[in-house]
Design a protein around this motif. Structure first.
Motif, PDB file in Angstrom:
ATOM      1  N   MET A   1      23.917  -6.916  20.849  1.00 25.08           N
ATOM      2  CA  MET A   1      23.773  -8.234  20.237  1.00 25.08           C
ATOM      3  C   MET A   1      22.415  -8.837  20.593  1.00 25.08           C
ATOM      4  O   MET A   1      21.880  -8.576  21.680  1.00 25.08           O
ATOM      5  N   ILE A   2      21.870  -9.625  19.678  1.00 21.32           N
ATOM      6  CA  ILE A   2      20.655 -10.370  19.961  1.00 21.32           C
ATOM      7  C   ILE A   2      20.946 -11.857  19.789  1.00 21.32           C
ATOM      8  O   ILE A   2      21.884 -12.242  19.086  1.00 21.32           O
ATOM      9  N   LEU A   3      20.151 -12.685  20.462  1.00 20.91           N
ATOM     10  CA  LEU A   3      20.398 -14.121  20.519  1.00 20.91           C
ATOM     11  C   LEU A   3      19.154 -14.880  20.071  1.00 20.91           C
ATOM     12  O   LEU A   3      18.034 -14.551  20.485  1.00 20.91           O
ATOM     13  N   TYR A   4      19.356 -15.892  19.235  1.00 19.85           N
ATOM     14  CA  TYR A   4      18.270 -16.760  18.789  1.00 19.85           C
ATOM     15  C   TYR A   4      18.616 -18.197  19.139  1.00 19.85           C
ATOM     16  O   TYR A   4      19.755 -18.646  18.943  1.00 19.85           O
ATOM     17  N   VAL A   5      17.637 -18.938  19.669  1.00 19.01           N
ATOM     18  CA  VAL A   5      17.811 -20.364  19.961  1.00 19.01           C
ATOM     19  C   VAL A   5      16.754 -21.132  19.181  1.00 19.01           C
ATOM     20  O   VAL A   5      15.552 -20.868  19.321  1.00 19.01           O
ATOM     21  N   HIS A   6      17.203 -22.079  18.357  1.00 16.96           N
ATOM     22  CA  HIS A   6      16.281 -22.837  17.508  1.00 16.96           C
ATOM     23  C   HIS A   6      15.946 -24.173  18.151  1.00 16.96           C
ATOM     24  O   HIS A   6      16.831 -25.001  18.404  1.00 16.96           O
ATOM     25  N   ILE A   7      14.663 -24.380  18.407  1.00 14.58           N
ATOM     26  CA  ILE A   7      14.144 -25.644  18.936  1.00 14.58           C
ATOM     27  C   ILE A   7      13.375 -26.309  17.786  1.00 14.58           C
ATOM     28  O   ILE A   7      12.268 -25.885  17.458  1.00 14.58           O
ATOM     29  N   PRO A   8      13.911 -27.338  17.155  1.00 15.59           N
ATOM     30  CA  PRO A   8      13.355 -27.812  15.879  1.00 15.59           C
ATOM     31  C   PRO A   8      12.184 -28.792  15.987  1.00 15.59           C
ATOM     32  O   PRO A   8      11.718 -29.288  14.963  1.00 15.59           O
ATOM     33  N   PHE A   9      11.700 -29.039  17.196  1.00 21.91           N
ATOM     34  CA  PHE A   9      10.724 -30.117  17.371  1.00 21.91           C
ATOM     35  C   PHE A   9       9.286 -29.641  17.212  1.00 21.91           C
ATOM     36  O   PHE A   9       8.898 -28.594  17.719  1.00 21.91           O
ATOM     37  N   CYS A  10       8.486 -30.464  16.520  1.00 18.73           N
ATOM     38  CA  CYS A  10       7.055 -30.222  16.353  1.00 18.73           C
ATOM     39  C   CYS A  10       6.313 -31.543  16.523  1.00 18.73           C
ATOM     40  O   CYS A  10       6.812 -32.594  16.111  1.00 18.73           O
ATOM     41  N   HIS A  11       5.110 -31.498  17.101  1.00 20.27           N
ATOM     42  CA  HIS A  11       4.277 -32.695  17.166  1.00 20.27           C
ATOM     43  C   HIS A  11       3.824 -33.104  15.764  1.00 20.27           C
ATOM     44  O   HIS A  11       3.697 -34.278  15.446  1.00 20.27           O
ATOM     45  N   ARG A  12       3.577 -32.097  14.922  1.00 21.56           N
ATOM     46  CA  ARG A  12       3.074 -32.331  13.567  1.00 21.56           C
ATOM     47  C   ARG A  12       3.775 -31.348  12.630  1.00 21.56           C
ATOM     48  O   ARG A  12       4.037 -30.205  13.010  1.00 21.56           O
ATOM     49  N   ILE A  13       4.094 -31.777  11.418  1.00 18.83           N
ATOM     50  CA  ILE A  13       4.791 -30.917  10.466  1.00 18.83           C
ATOM     51  C   ILE A  13       3.760 -30.191   9.602  1.00 18.83           C
ATOM     52  O   ILE A  13       3.001 -30.823   8.862  1.00 18.83           O
ATOM     53  N   CYS A  14       3.719 -28.875   9.703  1.00 21.16           N
ATOM     54  CA  CYS A  14       2.777 -28.082   8.919  1.00 21.16           C
ATOM     55  C   CYS A  14       3.199 -28.080   7.448  1.00 21.16           C
ATOM     56  O   CYS A  14       4.396 -27.916   7.141  1.00 21.16           O
ATOM     57  N   PRO A  15       2.255 -28.211   6.531  1.00 20.51           N
ATOM     58  CA  PRO A  15       2.595 -28.381   5.110  1.00 20.51           C
ATOM     59  C   PRO A  15       3.120 -27.126   4.414  1.00 20.51           C
ATOM     60  O   PRO A  15       3.572 -27.208   3.277  1.00 20.51           O
ATOM     61  N   TYR A  16       3.074 -25.958   5.081  1.00 18.16           N
ATOM     62  CA  TYR A  16       3.528 -24.711   4.470  1.00 18.16           C
ATOM     63  C   TYR A  16       4.882 -24.260   5.002  1.00 18.16           C
ATOM     64  O   TYR A  16       5.488 -23.326   4.471  1.00 18.16           O
ATOM     65  N   CYS A  17       5.368 -24.899   6.048  1.00 21.52           N
ATOM     66  CA  CYS A  17       6.537 -24.396   6.785  1.00 21.52           C
ATOM     67  C   CYS A  17       7.836 -24.928   6.204  1.00 21.52           C
ATOM     68  O   CYS A  17       7.998 -26.141   6.017  1.00 21.52           O
ATOM     69  N   SER A  18       8.793 -24.011   5.968  1.00 15.44           N
ATOM     70  CA  SER A  18      10.076 -24.405   5.380  1.00 15.44           C
ATOM     71  C   SER A  18      11.231 -24.340   6.377  1.00 15.44           C
ATOM     72  O   SER A  18      12.375 -24.602   6.015  1.00 15.44           O
ATOM     73  N   PHE A  19      10.936 -23.970   7.637  1.00 17.10           N
ATOM     74  CA  PHE A  19      12.005 -23.947   8.636  1.00 17.10           C
ATOM     75  C   PHE A  19      12.475 -25.368   8.930  1.00 17.10           C
ATOM     76  O   PHE A  19      11.715 -26.336   8.772  1.00 17.10           O
ATOM     77  N   TYR A  20      13.716 -25.495   9.392  1.00 18.99           N
ATOM     78  CA  TYR A  20      14.204 -26.819   9.767  1.00 18.99           C
ATOM     79  C   TYR A  20      13.454 -27.290  11.010  1.00 18.99           C
ATOM     80  O   TYR A  20      13.488 -26.645  12.062  1.00 18.99           O
TER      81      TYR A  20
END
Length: 364
Positions: A1-20
């Motif tokens: 099994m593999i594990l992913y942890v999503h940390i959704p915080f950014c100082h600035r929102i990049c205009p090309y990025c579609s991740f939450y």
């Protein structure tokens, strides 16, 4: 099994990025981290023989968390899940850490840091909305090396509006000069719900298949000449430094996702967590998880995914996944020298590598 942890915080929102993702705003970061721990505890009752081979912390920008929050996050994960022998990757923005935090990454057991550099050209970084500059990017690699980081990846991107072939070559050459263990070279894609797709629709930006092909070939020629193994459409590694976590996805192993919007697939069940940080925290505190959008992945869906993902690798697609392909589809690829059969696996060659998505569609 593999594990992913999503940390959704950014100082600035990049205009090309579609991740939450979103700026922290008034989010209680400690409450968020505690929610991650509670969600992990919900799944800690997995069968005792379930080993977690890799952990990947992505986002968002995990490296923007403070040292105190990073320590709390990692301490809780280690207490809750069997991570003693787990290979750990952390995504990092060069503008979010210095000497002390680089050392902290290593101290917390991170084996691999993936740097979202994207370009070594100031004007391209400005187009992408990145908050670092080329000098910070180069310094970040040096800081990680000095910390004793075992593996370093550099993310680069091509076919960006305003990026010339010379700009792209400069970024490739600069990345190679820093001697990372792995380089990911991604073709920009225009994703829904981004500023870039809006500007494409308005005609401000243009897509060019010729530019895609030329700059893909630039990356391939430059990186393979520097000793990198081209093991997947967008990924190049020094021998033995391939991304273990991504290989797990490509080969269809079970994966567990923690955090808002994270996706999990265990057995034939797939679900996505609520893509809302406040709602995620509330759900986890209320019922222990934030599962939404659950579905069953049947054999045909699994087969289609393996075709789409394994065709992208130089390892190739095992012949067993070709049994239900449209009649003559494989022979046509072989006859046009877009693919070859090697050790009972279909491998794309020549122009086939550039046409991987279209070819995958023809095989399903």
């Amino acid at each position: 099994m593999i594990l992913y942890v999503h940390i959704p915080f950014c100082h600035r929102i990049c205009p090309y990025c579609s991740f939450y993702k979103h700026t922290p705003g008034d989010t209680d970061l400690r409450a968020f981290i505690q929610a991650i721990h509670k969600e992990a505890a919900c799944w800690s009752a997995l069968p005792s023989d379930t080993a977690i081979d890799t952990l990947y912390l992505g986002g968002g920008t995990p490296s923007m968390l403070s040292p105190g929050h990073l320590r709390e996050l990692f301490d809780g994960l280690h207490k809750t899940l069997p991570l003693e022998n787990t290979h750990i990757t952390l995504e990092a923005n060069p503008a979010t850490f210095g000497t002390n935090k680089a050392a902290l990454f290593k101290e917390m057991g991170v084996n691999r840091t993936s740097l979202g550099i994207q370009s070594f050209n100031d004007h391209v970084l400005k187009t992408l909305g990145r908050e670092h500059n080329p000098e910070q990017a180069a310094e970040a690699v040096q800081l990680l090396r000095e910390s004793g980081m075992e593996e370093i990846n550099i993310d680069l991107m091509f076919s960006i509006p305003g990026q010339s072939d010379a700009d792209w070559q400069h970024s490739l050459d600069r990345a190679v000069s820093l001697k990372p263990d792995h380089i990911s070279a991604y073709n920009l894609t225009y994703e829904e719900d981004t500023e870039f797709i809006d500007r494409l629709t308005k005609g401000d930006y243009k897509q060019s298949e010729d530019t895609n092909a030329v700059q893909f070939q630039q990356a391939h020629d430059t990186l393979t000449a520097a000793g990198f193994h081209h093991y997947e459409t967008s990924n190049y590694a020094q021998p033995g430094m391939e991304s273990r976590h991504n290989q797990g996805y490509w080969h269809g192993v079970d994966y567990l996702g923690l955090g808002p919007s994270a996706v999990s697939t265990i057995g034939d069940r797939r679900w996505r967590n609520l893509p809302d940080t406040a709602g995620y925290i509330h759900a986890v505190n209320t019922v222990g998880h934030a599962k939404r959008e659950e579905e069953i992945i049947d054999e045909e869906a699994y087969r289609i995914e393996r075709i789409a993902l394994l065709l992208r690798t130089t390892e190739g697609l095992p012949e067993c996944y070709l049994e239900d392909c449209p009649e003559g589809a494989v022979d046509e690829l072989l006859g046009n020298q877009l693919a070859e059969m090697n050790n009972d696996k279909l491998r794309l060659i020549n122009q086939g590598i550039l046409l991987v998505d279209a070819i995958a569609e023809k095989l399903v």
